[in-house]
Design an enzyme around this catalytic site. Structure first.
Site, PDB file in Angstrom:
ATOM      1  N   GLU A  29       0.841  -1.196   0.000  1.00 38.33           N
ATOM      2  CA  GLU A  29       0.000   0.000   0.000  1.00 38.33           C
ATOM      3  C   GLU A  29       0.877   1.247   0.000  1.00 38.33           C
ATOM      4  O   GLU A  29       1.741   1.391   0.869  1.00 38.33           O
ATOM      5  CB  GLU A  29      -0.911  -0.013   1.237  1.00 38.33           C
ATOM      6  CG  GLU A  29      -1.932  -1.139   1.195  1.00 38.33           C
ATOM      7  CD  GLU A  29      -2.402  -1.574   2.585  1.00 38.33           C
ATOM      8  OE1 GLU A  29      -2.091  -0.893   3.572  1.00 38.33           O
ATOM      9  OE2 GLU A  29      -3.081  -2.623   2.661  1.00 38.33           O
ATOM     10  N   GLU A  60      -4.862  -6.599   2.341  1.00 38.20           N
ATOM     11  CA  GLU A  60      -3.664  -7.356   2.717  1.00 38.20           C
ATOM     12  C   GLU A  60      -3.776  -8.845   2.405  1.00 38.20           C
ATOM     13  O   GLU A  60      -2.817  -9.460   1.922  1.00 38.20           O
ATOM     14  CB  GLU A  60      -3.329  -7.152   4.203  1.00 38.20           C
ATOM     15  CG  GLU A  60      -2.750  -5.779   4.539  1.00 38.20           C
ATOM     16  CD  GLU A  60      -3.801  -4.723   4.792  1.00 38.20           C
ATOM     17  OE1 GLU A  60      -5.014  -5.049   4.717  1.00 38.20           O
ATOM     18  OE2 GLU A  60      -3.438  -3.572   5.059  1.00 38.20           O
ATOM     19  N   PHE A  83       1.810  -1.424   8.421  1.00 35.92           N
ATOM     20  CA  PHE A  83       2.129  -1.795   9.801  1.00 35.92           C
ATOM     21  C   PHE A  83       2.064  -3.317   9.868  1.00 35.92           C
ATOM     22  O   PHE A  83       1.133  -3.904   9.321  1.00 35.92           O
ATOM     23  CB  PHE A  83       1.091  -1.265  10.800  1.00 35.92           C
ATOM     24  CG  PHE A  83       1.045   0.213  10.934  1.00 35.92           C
ATOM     25  CD1 PHE A  83       1.754   0.860  11.933  1.00 35.92           C
ATOM     26  CD2 PHE A  83       0.265   0.968  10.071  1.00 35.92           C
ATOM     27  CE1 PHE A  83       1.687   2.243  12.058  1.00 35.92           C
ATOM     28  CE2 PHE A  83       0.200   2.349  10.195  1.00 35.92           C
ATOM     29  CZ  PHE A  83       0.918   2.999  11.195  1.00 35.92           C
ATOM     30  N   PHE A  86      -1.202  -5.103  10.680  1.00 30.69           N
ATOM     31  CA  PHE A  86      -2.232  -5.507   9.714  1.00 30.69           C
ATOM     32  C   PHE A  86      -2.071  -6.966   9.279  1.00 30.69           C
ATOM     33  O   PHE A  86      -2.835  -7.451   8.444  1.00 30.69           O
ATOM     34  CB  PHE A  86      -2.218  -4.592   8.487  1.00 30.69           C
ATOM     35  CG  PHE A  86      -2.406  -3.130   8.799  1.00 30.69           C
ATOM     36  CD1 PHE A  86      -2.940  -2.719  10.012  1.00 30.69           C
ATOM     37  CD2 PHE A  86      -2.027  -2.157   7.880  1.00 30.69           C
ATOM     38  CE1 PHE A  86      -3.095  -1.367  10.311  1.00 30.69           C
ATOM     39  CE2 PHE A  86      -2.193  -0.803   8.171  1.00 30.69           C
ATOM     40  CZ  PHE A  86      -2.724  -0.418   9.384  1.00 30.69           C
ATOM     41  N   HIS A 129      -2.636  -0.764  16.295  1.00 30.12           N
ATOM     42  CA  HIS A 129      -1.515  -0.466  15.407  1.00 30.12           C
ATOM     43  C   HIS A 129      -0.167  -0.687  16.077  1.00 30.12           C
ATOM     44  O   HIS A 129       0.845  -0.186  15.609  1.00 30.12           O
ATOM     45  CB  HIS A 129      -1.589   0.989  14.917  1.00 30.12           C
ATOM     46  CG  HIS A 129      -2.627   1.221  13.873  1.00 30.12           C
ATOM     47  ND1 HIS A 129      -3.943   0.937  14.066  1.00 30.12           N
ATOM     48  CD2 HIS A 129      -2.533   1.718  12.610  1.00 30.12           C
ATOM     49  CE1 HIS A 129      -4.631   1.253  12.980  1.00 30.12           C
ATOM     50  NE2 HIS A 129      -3.796   1.722  12.072  1.00 30.12           N
TER      51      HIS A 129
END
Lengths: 325, 361
Positions: A29, A60, A83, A86, A129
Site C-alpha cells: 500500500e 492485505e 504496519f 495488519f 496499530h
C-alpha cells in the site's frame, strides 16, 4: 563509511536487490506513487517503474496471497505491510499458505517471499496499530523472522532476506526509521541467524533485539558510569533462525542474564530464550534469568504513559540492577 | 427438493450441442476416449479410497469428488504448457485430471512416504508443480489469492498462459476470494476463477448461505462471467475454452460457475442425512451423472463401444486396486522425516546461507 538513516538503509537494500535480480518486485500500500507511507520506498517508482514497484489497494489478504502465489512461480516479492499490525487480516495467507506450502507439498514448492514493515509501539496509535508479532510468527516452523536494530543491520539483513528461498518476515520500527548510523556502501550482507555483540561486558548479559537494543545500550552506559557494572548487550538480530551459540557464549562469560524485549510477556521470544538458557546453560547461571517486557496490557494511547509501558532506558536500568541483586 | 435456484440460462440448454463447439469438434476419437477414461479413473479412485477409509487405512478427512468428474477433467484437458491450476481440499479429481499418477496419490491418503507429498499433506494437500498443479488447499477460499498470484507470475514473466483457481460454492462468501477478484480485475491478471457449485457448502444449501447469483458477483468487479452445466464435459470445455482464451489473449480475468453435484457427503465423516434427501441424490445419479451422460454421447458418436467402455472401467478398477496395494506395501515416513521439507535451507545444506538454529525443542 557513509552515515545514513535506518530508512535509507532499507531503501538502499531494496534498490540494490531490485537492480541485482529482475525477479524482485516491491509491492504494498502506497509504496509507489505516494513514495511509501513512511517514505522507505521513496524514489523507487521513478527509478524502477510501475512493473517493479507496485501500489496495491488496502487488501492485505489479497495482495499478500498474490505475492505468495507469484513466489511459487519464482518471483521474489518484497511485500510492504504499512504496519505489521495488519498481518491479522492476512493471517491465513501468511501463516497457513506461506509457512506451510513447502511442508504440505513434501518439499516440492518453496516460497521466496519477504514481508516487511514496522512492528512497534511508542507512537501513540493505540492497541490496533502497535502489535509486535515476532513471537507469533516465529512460532511457525518454515518461516524466518528478522528484527534489525541499526541501519547497517537493516540493510545487510534485508539483502539476505530477499535472497533467501524461505519466507522471511522482516520487522522494522517506525521509531528507528530516522536513526542514523554507519552503513557500508554497496554490497553489505549480514547473514540471517547471526547475533551481534553491540557492547562487550563481563558482569551481565542483556539479550535483546530491535529498538530495545538502543534502550539497553543507553542503560548499559549508565551502569558503567554510575555503578561500575559492565553489561554486555547481545543483539539477536534474527529471531528464527536463532544464534543460540552466541547466547551461550555470553552467558558463560557473565553468568547473569536479563532479556529485554518489546513484547507482551506471555509466550514471548524471551520465554523461549529463558527456557533454552536454563536447559542448556543451567550451571553457568549465578541467579535467575530476568526479563523486561512490555507491561502486559493492550498498547495504551496516553503518550507519556506509553513510554512507561514499553522497555525504556530507565526500566532497563532498574531491571539490570534487580538481575544483579 | 431442488437444491438451489435453477440458473437463468445464459445459453438455451437443449438447443446448444456443445459437442459442436470448435474446441470439442476438433477432438480426435482417442482424445474423447481419454476424457472418458479420466472421469472413470477418478470415480474408481474415489470409490477405492472410500473403501480404504472405511477399512481405517486413511486418517483425517476424505472429501470425495464423485459426481463432479466432468468439471476437473473438462477444465484441465484445456491446459497448455503455461496454464496453471490451484484448488481447494476436494482435490483428487484435479490431481488425476492434470496427469498425476494414482499410486502416489493413494499412498498420500494412506500417509505413506511414497505419497505425492511424502505423507505430509494428506487428502487435502496434493501438489505437483511439474504439472503446474499448485494444490490442494485446506482453508476455504484461501487458495484463491494464490491463484491470482500464479496469474501475476505469468504476466510478470511475459508468458502467455492462464491460471484456473477452483473453489466450491461455499468459498464465494470468503473475503479472500473477493480481494482476489478485485486485484485480478484491477491488474488484468490472466486467471479464471472457477466456482464448482455442488449446491452445498458442507451441509448448508446455497439458498441458506449465499445471497444472489454466485457468478454474477464478478460483474461487481468489472469481470466477465459465465455459467454452465458441469454434468456435460463438452459443455465445460466449451465454456472454459472461451474464458481461458480471454485470459491468455487479453490477460483478462473471469469467473465461471459450473453447476455440479456431489453424491457423497461433504467429507466421508458427513452422515449426509440432515440437509438433503436421498431422492435428490438418486435423481442426479439417474439423470445427470457426468460419466453416464458422456458414455451415452460417445456411444452415439460411434467413438466408444460397450466393450471398450467395459474395458476402461475394468482397467480403472484395477488401477485403483493397484494404487491401494502399492500404498499398503509402502513404508510410512519415519519420525526422522518430520522435520524435513520445512525449510528450503535445511533441505539444501550445501547452499545454506543463514546461520543459527532453525528448529527448537
Amino acid at each position: 563509511m557513509p552515515v545514513i538513516s535506518y530508512r535509507e538503509a532499507i531503501r538502499h537494500a531494496l534498490a540494490e536487490e531490485l537492480e541485482r535480480d529482475s525477479n524482485v518486485v516491491v509491492m504494498g500500500e502506497e509504496v509507489a506513487q505516494f513514495n511509501g507511507a513512511y517514505k522507505v520506498t521513496e524514489g523507487l517508482l521513478a527509478r524502477f517503474g510501475p512493473q517493479r514497484i507496485v501500489d496495491t489497494p488496502i487488501s492485505e489478504a489479497g495482495f499478500i496471497g498474490v505475492g505468495i502465489g507469484a513466489s511459487m512461480l519464482g518471483i521474489r516479492p518484497v511485500m510492504e505491510l504499512m504496519f505489521w499490525s495488519f498481518y491479522s487480516v492476512a493471517f491465513d495467507q501468511i501463516l497457513n499458505n506461506a509457512a506451510n506450502v513447502r511442508y504440505m507439498s513434501g518439499g516440492q514448492i518453496h516460497c521466496p517471499i519477504v514481508i516487511r514493515g514496522p512492528a512497534n509501539g511508542g507512537t501513540n496509535v493505540g492497541a490496533t496499530h502497535s502489535h509486535t508479532p515476532e513471537n507469533v510468527l516465529a512460532n511457525h516452523p518454515g518461516v524466518k523472522v528478522v528484527v534489525p536494530s541499526t541501519p547497517a543491520d537493516a540493510k545487510g539483513l534485508l539483502k539476505s532476506a530477499i535472497r533467501d528461498n524461505d519466507p522471511v518476515f522482516f520487522l522494522e520500527n517506525t521509531m528507528l526509521y530516522g536513526e542514523k548510523g554507519e552503513v557500508p556502501a554497496g554490497e553489505h550482507v549480514v547473514p540471517l541467524g547471526l547475533a551481534d555483540v553491540k557492547r562487550a561486558g563481563t558482569d551481565l548479559t542483556i539479550i535483546t533485539y530491535g529498538r530495545s537494543v538502543l534502550h539497553s545500550l543507553a542503560a548499559a552506559a549508565v551502569l558503567e558510569r554510575e555503578q561500575k557494572i559492565s553489561a554486555e548487550v547481545l543483539d539477536l538480530r534474527t529471531i528464527r533462525p536463532l544464534d543460540f551459540d552466541s547466547v551461550l557464549k555470553s552467558v558463560a562469560k557473565t553468568h547473569r542474564v536479563l532479556i529485554v524485549e518489546e513484547q507482551k510477556p506471555f509466550a514471548s521470544v524471551g520465554s523461549q530464550l529463558a527456557y533454552m538458557i536454563q536447559r542448556e546453560a543451567f550451571d553457568e547461571l549465578d541467579g535467575p534469568i530476568h526479563r523486561l517486557a512490555t507491561v502486559d496490557a493492550p498498547a495504551i494511547y496516553s503518550p507519556p504513559v506509553e513510554v512507561e509501558q514499553l522497555p525504556n532506558p530507565r526500566r532497563v536500568l532498574q531491571a539490570a540492577l534487580e538481575t544483579l541483586a | 427438493m431442488s437444491k438451489k435456484p435453477t440458473f437463468k440460462e445464459a445459453t438455451p440448454p437443449a438447443a446448444t450441442d456443445h459437442a459442436q463447439a470448435p474446441v470439442n469438434a476438433r477432438l480426435s476419437p482417442e482424445e474423447r476416449i481419454e476424457l472418458f477414461r479420466k472421469m472413470v479413473r477418478i470415480r474408481r479412485f474415489e470409490e477405492r479410497s472410500l473403501r480404504a477409509y472405511q477399512a481405517k487405512k486413511i486418517g483425517g478427512f476424505l472429501h470425495l469428488y464423485i459426481g463432479q468428474e466432468a468439471v476437473a477433467v473438462g477444465c484441465c484437458s484445456l491446459m497448455g504448457p503455461n496454464d496453471h491450476v490451484i484448488t481447494a481440499y476436494r482435490d483428487h479429481g484435479h490431481a488425476i485430471a492434470v496427469g498425476m499418477d494414482t499410486k502416489p496419490l493413494m499412498a498420500e491418503l494412506f500417509g505413506k512416504a511414497t505419497g505425492c507429498s511424502k505423507g505430509k499433506g494428506g487428502s487435502m494437500h496434493y501438489f505437483d508443480p511439474s504439472r503446474n498443479f499448485w494444490g490442494g488447499h485446506g482453508i476455504v477460499g484461501g487458495q484463491i489469492p494464490l491463484g491470482a498470484g500464479l496469474a501475476y507470475g505469468l504476466k510478470y514473466k511475459g508468458l502467455k498462459g492462464a491460471a484456473m483457481a477452483f473453489m466450491g460454492d461455499g468459498a464465494v462468501n470468503q473475503g479472500a476470494v473477493h480481494e482476489a477478484y478485485n486485484l485480478a480485475s484491477l491488474w488484468n491478471l490472466p486467471v479464471v476463477f472457477v466456482i464448482e457449485n455442488n449446491g452445498y457448502s458442507m451441509g448448508t444449501s446455497q439458498s441458506r448461505s449465499s445471497a444472489g447469483e454466485l457468478a454474477q458477483r464478478a460483474a461487481g468487479y468489472d469481470m466477465q462471467w459465465g455459467q454452465c452445466s458441469g454434468h456435460d464435459v463438452y459443455e465445460v470445455r466449451a465454456m472454459m475454452d472461451k474464458f481461458l482464451t480471454l485470459a491468455r489473449e487479453t490477460g483478462k480475468p473471469s469467473t465461471v460457475e459450473i453447476d455440479t453435484y456431489r453424491y457423497r457427503g461433504h467429507s466421508v465423516a458427513d452422515p449426509d442425512n440432515t440437509y438433503r434427501s436421498k431422492q435428490e441424490i438418486e435423481e442426479y445419479r439417474r439423470t445427470r451423472d457426468p460419466i453416464q451422460l458422456f458414455q451415452v454421447k460417445l456411444l452415439a458418436e460411434g467413438v466408444l463401444t460397450p466393450a471398450l467402455a467395459e474395458q476402461i472401467d475394468t482397467e480403472a478398477r484395477a488401477e485403483a486396486d493397484g494404487a491401494a496395494d502399492f500404498s499398503e506395501a509402502s513404508p510410512f515416513p519415519t519420525p526422522a522425516d518430520i522435520q524435513a521439507d520445512v525449510y528450503w535451507e535445511a533441505d539444501n545444506p550445501a547452499d545454506r546461507r543463514s546461520q543459527g538454529r532453525l528448529f527448537f525443542t
